[in-house]
Design a protein around this motif. Sequence first.
Motif, mmCIF file in Angstrom:
data_model
loop_
_atom_site.group_PDB
_atom_site.id
_atom_site.type_symbol
_atom_site.label_atom_id
_atom_site.label_comp_id
_atom_site.label_asym_id
_atom_site.label_seq_id
_atom_site.Cartn_x
_atom_site.Cartn_y
_atom_site.Cartn_z
ATOM 1 N N PHE A 70 0.849 -1.209 0.000
ATOM 2 C CA PHE A 70 0.000 0.000 0.000
ATOM 3 C C PHE A 70 0.879 1.251 0.000
ATOM 4 C CE2 PHE A 70 -3.789 -2.070 2.529
ATOM 5 C CZ PHE A 70 -4.121 -2.791 1.405
ATOM 6 N N GLY A 71 1.995 1.196 0.742
ATOM 7 C CA GLY A 71 2.890 2.349 0.814
ATOM 8 C C GLY A 71 3.967 2.350 -0.258
ATOM 9 N N MET A 72 4.503 1.161 -0.535
ATOM 10 C CA MET A 72 5.618 1.071 -1.496
ATOM 11 C C MET A 72 5.203 1.507 -2.899
ATOM 12 S SD MET A 72 7.873 -2.384 -0.901
ATOM 13 C CE MET A 72 8.981 -2.601 -2.303
ATOM 14 N N ILE A 73 3.983 1.173 -3.273
ATOM 15 C CA ILE A 73 3.527 1.484 -4.639
ATOM 16 C C ILE A 73 3.512 3.000 -4.870
ATOM 17 C CG2 ILE A 73 1.498 1.359 -6.190
ATOM 18 C CD1 ILE A 73 1.067 -1.514 -4.880
ATOM 19 N N SER B 153 10.360 -0.177 -14.894
ATOM 20 C CA SER B 153 11.271 0.863 -15.400
ATOM 21 C C SER B 153 10.856 2.250 -14.910
ATOM 22 C CB SER B 153 11.308 0.828 -16.929
ATOM 23 O OG SER B 153 10.051 1.242 -17.426
ATOM 24 N N MET B 154 9.620 2.378 -14.403
ATOM 25 C CA MET B 154 9.147 3.682 -13.914
ATOM 26 C C MET B 154 9.386 3.858 -12.413
ATOM 27 S SD MET B 154 5.618 4.385 -15.992
ATOM 28 C CE MET B 154 4.801 2.842 -15.741
ATOM 29 N N ALA B 155 9.803 2.808 -11.725
ATOM 30 C CA ALA B 155 9.916 2.872 -10.259
ATOM 31 C C ALA B 155 11.061 3.785 -9.838
ATOM 32 C CB ALA B 155 10.130 1.467 -9.700
ATOM 33 N N ARG B 156 10.779 4.579 -8.837
ATOM 34 C CA ARG B 156 11.842 5.447 -8.305
ATOM 35 C C ARG B 156 12.965 4.610 -7.699
ATOM 36 N NH1 ARG B 156 9.369 10.661 -5.230
ATOM 37 N NH2 ARG B 156 11.476 10.664 -4.387
ATOM 38 N N THR B 157 14.175 5.110 -7.833
ATOM 39 C CA THR B 157 15.323 4.394 -7.267
ATOM 40 C C THR B 157 15.953 5.188 -6.120
ATOM 41 O OG1 THR B 157 16.731 5.391 -8.935
ATOM 42 C CG2 THR B 157 15.871 3.203 -9.424
ATOM 43 N N ASP B 158 15.457 6.430 -5.913
ATOM 44 C CA ASP B 158 16.029 7.258 -4.835
ATOM 45 C C ASP B 158 15.268 7.047 -3.531
ATOM 46 O OD1 ASP B 158 13.733 8.355 -5.916
ATOM 47 O OD2 ASP B 158 14.366 10.432 -5.623
ATOM 48 N N LEU B 159 15.182 5.787 -3.133
ATOM 49 C CA LEU B 159 14.434 5.408 -1.924
ATOM 50 C C LEU B 159 15.323 4.507 -1.059
ATOM 51 C CD1 LEU B 159 11.064 4.402 -3.664
ATOM 52 C CD2 LEU B 159 11.391 6.403 -2.202
ATOM 53 N N PRO B 160 14.979 4.358 0.236
ATOM 54 C CA PRO B 160 15.713 3.386 1.049
ATOM 55 C C PRO B 160 15.636 2.001 0.397
ATOM 56 C CG PRO B 160 14.311 4.750 2.423
ATOM 57 C CD PRO B 160 13.959 5.082 1.003
ATOM 58 N N TYR C 143 14.976 -1.207 0.911
ATOM 59 C CA TYR C 143 13.894 -2.199 0.849
ATOM 60 C C TYR C 143 12.711 -1.720 0.001
ATOM 61 C CZ TYR C 143 11.614 -6.514 1.746
ATOM 62 O OH TYR C 143 11.055 -7.751 1.534
ATOM 63 N N LEU C 144 12.589 -0.401 -0.149
ATOM 64 C CA LEU C 144 11.452 0.146 -0.898
ATOM 65 C C LEU C 144 11.712 0.200 -2.401
ATOM 66 C CD1 LEU C 144 10.685 3.067 1.576
ATOM 67 C CD2 LEU C 144 9.781 0.733 1.592
ATOM 68 N N ARG C 145 12.891 -0.224 -2.804
ATOM 69 C CA ARG C 145 13.278 -0.141 -4.226
ATOM 70 C C ARG C 145 12.972 -1.432 -4.981
ATOM 71 N NH1 ARG C 145 19.293 1.962 -4.638
ATOM 72 N NH2 ARG C 145 18.920 1.189 -6.755
ATOM 73 N N TYR C 146 11.953 -1.363 -5.836
ATOM 74 C CA TYR C 146 11.621 -2.539 -6.643
ATOM 75 C C TYR C 146 12.795 -2.933 -7.528
ATOM 76 C CZ TYR C 146 6.698 -2.008 -5.303
ATOM 77 O OH TYR C 146 5.522 -1.933 -4.601
ATOM 78 N N ASP C 147 13.528 -1.926 -8.045
ATOM 79 C CA ASP C 147 14.638 -2.256 -8.953
ATOM 80 C C ASP C 147 15.684 -3.141 -8.264
ATOM 81 O OD1 ASP C 147 15.332 0.162 -7.407
ATOM 82 O OD2 ASP C 147 17.203 0.099 -8.559
#
Length: 362
Positions: free
Chosen positions: A80-83, A215-222, A224-228
Amino acid sequence: MARIYNFSAGPSTLPVEALEEAAALLVDYENSGMSLVEMSHRGKQYDAVHNETIALLRDVLQVPEGYHVLLLQGGATLQFGMIPMAFLKPGMSADYVMTGSWAKKAAEDARVVGSVTVPWDGKSCSYTRMPSQQELSLNAEAAYAHICSNETIGGIQWQTMPDTGGAVPLVCDMSSEILSRPLDWGKIDMVYAGAQKNLAPAGMALVIMSERMASMARTDLPAYLRYDLHIKENSLYNTPPTFVIWMTQLTLKWIKKIGGMAEIERRRDEKAGMLYKAIDGSGGYYRCPVDPASRSAMNVVWRLPGEELENQFIKQAQAQGLSGLKGHRSVGGCRASIYNAMPLEGVRALTDFMGTFMKKNG
Ligand code: PMP
């Protein structure tokens, strides 16, 4: 062994075969001298389980090439939050179709992150049905459109997934129905589901995501929150929930053994058909508040002529080995969760009990 019929919404009943296999191997996994749950997640034996689980998910759910399968912690709630953190970028808005308690919870978390638009809200019908495609006023500019495909509490289910027209990715919370039907991947960019209903014990979320979405997921996150990162590391960025993943593998093997999704669907329709028939055939004694066209095949909800009768019904059912029939505390009434692992005999025992109870108290 005296197993009762567990109609709980989650954690919920699992295939006995899967539980038995885990029990047999729990202390000494394939002559390794230790349990799988004691092993390093970087070792060969665990690695085989991890990869086979992902391969089985791809096979059973017919996941197309170019979609990533992730096994993450934090349940559906972390999604719910990660998305929104990954996809709801500044200046953008996301569509959340309001169909009940779980859709609302997802939207609440998205609002913490950014702007949310609501293409349809079922409030005026007390969330007793899903909208039609025509009723949805989707935002063509949305970062994504989010739906909850099966509302576990309200007992309503999308019979066919909505169409976002292709440009806007559809994100779908399938926690309480994953693996109960084949998926129309042409319409879906992302699905996620907590494990504790149709997959395994609690402690994991299954996430399946298209490459376009990834490919749209942000990468400037802590981290565990990074799908990439999870994609790059094959869900082994950190210690995965090894026991839950193993149990997921055993559940999937059971699905394959009984005949795959075709058999799952046949059993699903037979069980749901039997239960709704008992409700509809009770002359109004049992009453399902849900629009027949939106009825869930996983979570069946119904009322009795009064709360006192409902309490007696639930108590007496429990005494007969029919457990977990109390509706969610927010709505009351009765609810039977008839996930994949609930045998037909369990539903028959329930409908028999419903008949007897009505005769005595009707
Ligand atoms: N979505 C739906 C549809 C659910 O039924 C649930 C749990 N019952 C959740 C999300 C939350 O899942 P979790 O407890 O795994 O975070």
